[in-house]
Design an enzyme around this catalytic site. Sequence first.
Site, PDB file in Angstrom:
ATOM      1  N   SER A  92      11.795 105.008 157.033  1.00  0.00           N
ATOM      2  CA  SER A  92      12.657 105.806 156.153  1.00  0.00           C
ATOM      3  C   SER A  92      13.939 106.188 156.890  1.00  0.00           C
ATOM      4  CB  SER A  92      11.910 107.078 155.727  1.00  0.00           C
ATOM      5  OG  SER A  92      12.779 107.920 155.006  1.00  0.00           O
ATOM      6  N   THR A 142      20.932  94.486 144.396  1.00  0.00           N
ATOM      7  CA  THR A 142      22.045  94.428 145.342  1.00  0.00           C
ATOM      8  C   THR A 142      21.831  95.433 146.457  1.00  0.00           C
ATOM      9  OG1 THR A 142      23.551  93.817 143.562  1.00  0.00           O
ATOM     10  CG2 THR A 142      24.546  94.709 145.571  1.00  0.00           C
ATOM     11  N   CYS A 149       0.627 129.046 148.264  1.00  0.00           N
ATOM     12  CA  CYS A 149       1.587 129.692 147.391  1.00  0.00           C
ATOM     13  C   CYS A 149       2.903 128.946 147.302  1.00  0.00           C
ATOM     14  CB  CYS A 149       1.851 131.119 147.874  1.00  0.00           C
ATOM     15  SG  CYS A 149       0.458 132.174 147.510  1.00  0.00           S
TER      16      CYS A 149
HETATM   17  C1  LIG Z   1       4.862 110.221 156.438  1.00  0.00           C
HETATM   18  C2  LIG Z   1       5.811 110.026 155.310  1.00  0.00           C
HETATM   19  N1  LIG Z   1       5.712 108.957 154.521  1.00  0.00           N
HETATM   20  C3  LIG Z   1       6.561 108.747 153.500  1.00  0.00           C
HETATM   21  C4  LIG Z   1       7.562 109.645 153.198  1.00  0.00           C
HETATM   22  C5  LIG Z   1       8.485 109.354 152.051  1.00  0.00           C
HETATM   23  O1  LIG Z   1       9.678 108.843 152.540  1.00  0.00           O
HETATM   24  P1  LIG Z   1      10.965 108.657 151.626  1.00  0.00           P
HETATM   25  O2  LIG Z   1      11.507 110.009 151.382  1.00  0.00           O
HETATM   26  O3  LIG Z   1      11.878 107.807 152.458  1.00  0.00           O
HETATM   27  O4  LIG Z   1      10.539 107.960 150.383  1.00  0.00           O
HETATM   28  C6  LIG Z   1       7.689 110.784 153.989  1.00  0.00           C
HETATM   29  C7  LIG Z   1       8.723 111.803 153.699  1.00  0.00           C
HETATM   30  O5  LIG Z   1       8.577 112.652 152.852  1.00  0.00           O
HETATM   31  C8  LIG Z   1       6.797 110.981 155.067  1.00  0.00           C
HETATM   32  O6  LIG Z   1       6.889 112.062 155.834  1.00  0.00           O
END
Ligand SMILES: Cc1ncc(COP(=O)(O)O)c(C=O)c1O
Lengths: 417, 128
Positions: free
Chosen positions: A215, A255, A341
């Site tokens: 990511s 794209t 919460c």
């Molecule tokens: C371990 C993990 N996997 C997946 C994601 C999702 O990533 P993205 O926001 O790039 O879709 C996150 C972030 O929220 C994450 O911490």
Amino acid sequence: MSAISIDKSLIGHAPGDPVYLDYQATTPCDPRVLDKMLPWFTLRFGNPHSRNHAYGWAAEEAVELAREQVAAIIGADSKEIIFTSGATESNNLALRGAALFNKDRKNHIVTVVTEHKCVLDTCRHLEQEGFSVTYLPVQTNGLIDLAQLEAAITDQTVIVSVMGVNNEIGVIQPLAEIGAICRKKGALFHTDCAQAVGKIPLDVNAMNIDLMSISGHKIYGPKGIGALYVRRRPRVRLVPMITGGGQERGFRSGTLPTPLCVGLGEACAIAKVEMVEEAAHLKFLSQRLLDGLKAKLPEIYVNGDLEHRIPGNLNISFAFVEGEGLMMGVKGLAVSSGSACTSASLEPSYVLRALGVDVEMAHTSLRFGFGRFTTEADIDYAIDHVIEAVSHLREMSPLWEMHLAGVDIKSIQWAEH
Amino acid sequence: MAYSEKVLDHYEHPRNVGSLATDETDVGTGLVGAPACGDVMKLQIKVSAEGIIEDAKFKTFGCGSAIASSSLVTEWVKGKTLDEAAQIKNTDIAQELALPPVKIHCSVLAEDAIKAAIADYRKKHAHD
Ligand SMILES: Cc1ncc(COP(=O)(O)O)c(C=O)c1O
């Protein structure tokens, strides 16, 4: 890349804003990354798939350089990198794509109860479509038991999905060992490394990783971009989720967003160079935070393994104070809580529960996430602020009062509501 | 979550935090909620010979709305008779603090706490 010295106090620190300690939720975009991105919005806006003119060629070249930068940080070949919109999409493509491609041969998936929701939810959907899923438990330190993993994999197992680093508690799973087991047993190994890339050394070959999700916005890159590593030898086949013009080797049509690809690439390039030094700095901050809190506050506990964790995460339970009440008390900090919460479900964090943390302790946790732009002064401010809030709330807590009087909270018959 | 001004005020300046001697005959104690649910309230009242609540104290483990609900209730019960105090409704608390729907249970708990404290006091005096 230039070693610009950045005035850290200007990033994520507009005057009057709380100190940002939520780096697992997202990171600020590194200004060096943004600089590289900007020209690709305005001057060099060509479609990287346009083959007929210089606008397209320039964009394609930039995208391919970015692909190499992403590949380099995980020891992959650039042809094995597919750009996506983020780790959520990458996880969907990896799991669903591999499961559906192999559905006539195999129907079993292995994953872990502490995975990110986008993995767990994808698995739930695949269950509804006829796949069977094993959700491995974790030990009290948050790590999986390798013998349990090995026993769970059958000749029907198409894919094993285990995250590199957990987003709530920062623990690092033993990827190399998991990869070796998957290879031996003939199952694909997918790992969600959204929180791991740029934080810990990763090598897809040494670790026998077949699919890896990445990511952009967790590694000081832009939001809305990610990547999926897809092994070519032996070739991993997937059913695409997004079909169309056949870009990205047919795995993901559409794209490519040149500026975002460039940003992700640059973020990886910077992380590759600075990771070791950055980790040492974060380790220092983490130790300072923990020591500072422990010096003044008894009965606080770190959730998750202390050794096998990234240095930029501390998830701490403050016994006898409730997490959301605590969050209100630390208004000067942007942190997140495992408390019920703060979520719509009113259930405390499923990750902490999976470690066997008592429900009442799970209600008392805060996640401190720090990173590249966190300063020592930020940490010192956080220490003072948290000590003050916890002390104030404990003064007000009937449970703290009972604890001091020697009453065992568990011995009381509570009327659960 | 955005909190109302009143919740913030009670959270930052809680009224009547503390404890009364549980064993005293003129003190009634209510302990409601559960740690596993994320909120526990202890509410105590001190009742005069004339049956008037002359002091009230609370301690609460919970979110800001739970703290504010119990703090508000201690203010409201002081000077009331037991019967009057027993009339306090969770809806009044929720309205006064402008609690959002997901926080209504905090006001319910505060109502339960005052009822429990009154019941405890009455039990102590059942044979008077
Ligand atoms: C371990 C993990 N996997 C997946 C994601 C999702 O990533 P993205 O926001 O790039 O879709 C996150 C972030 O929220 C994450 O911490």
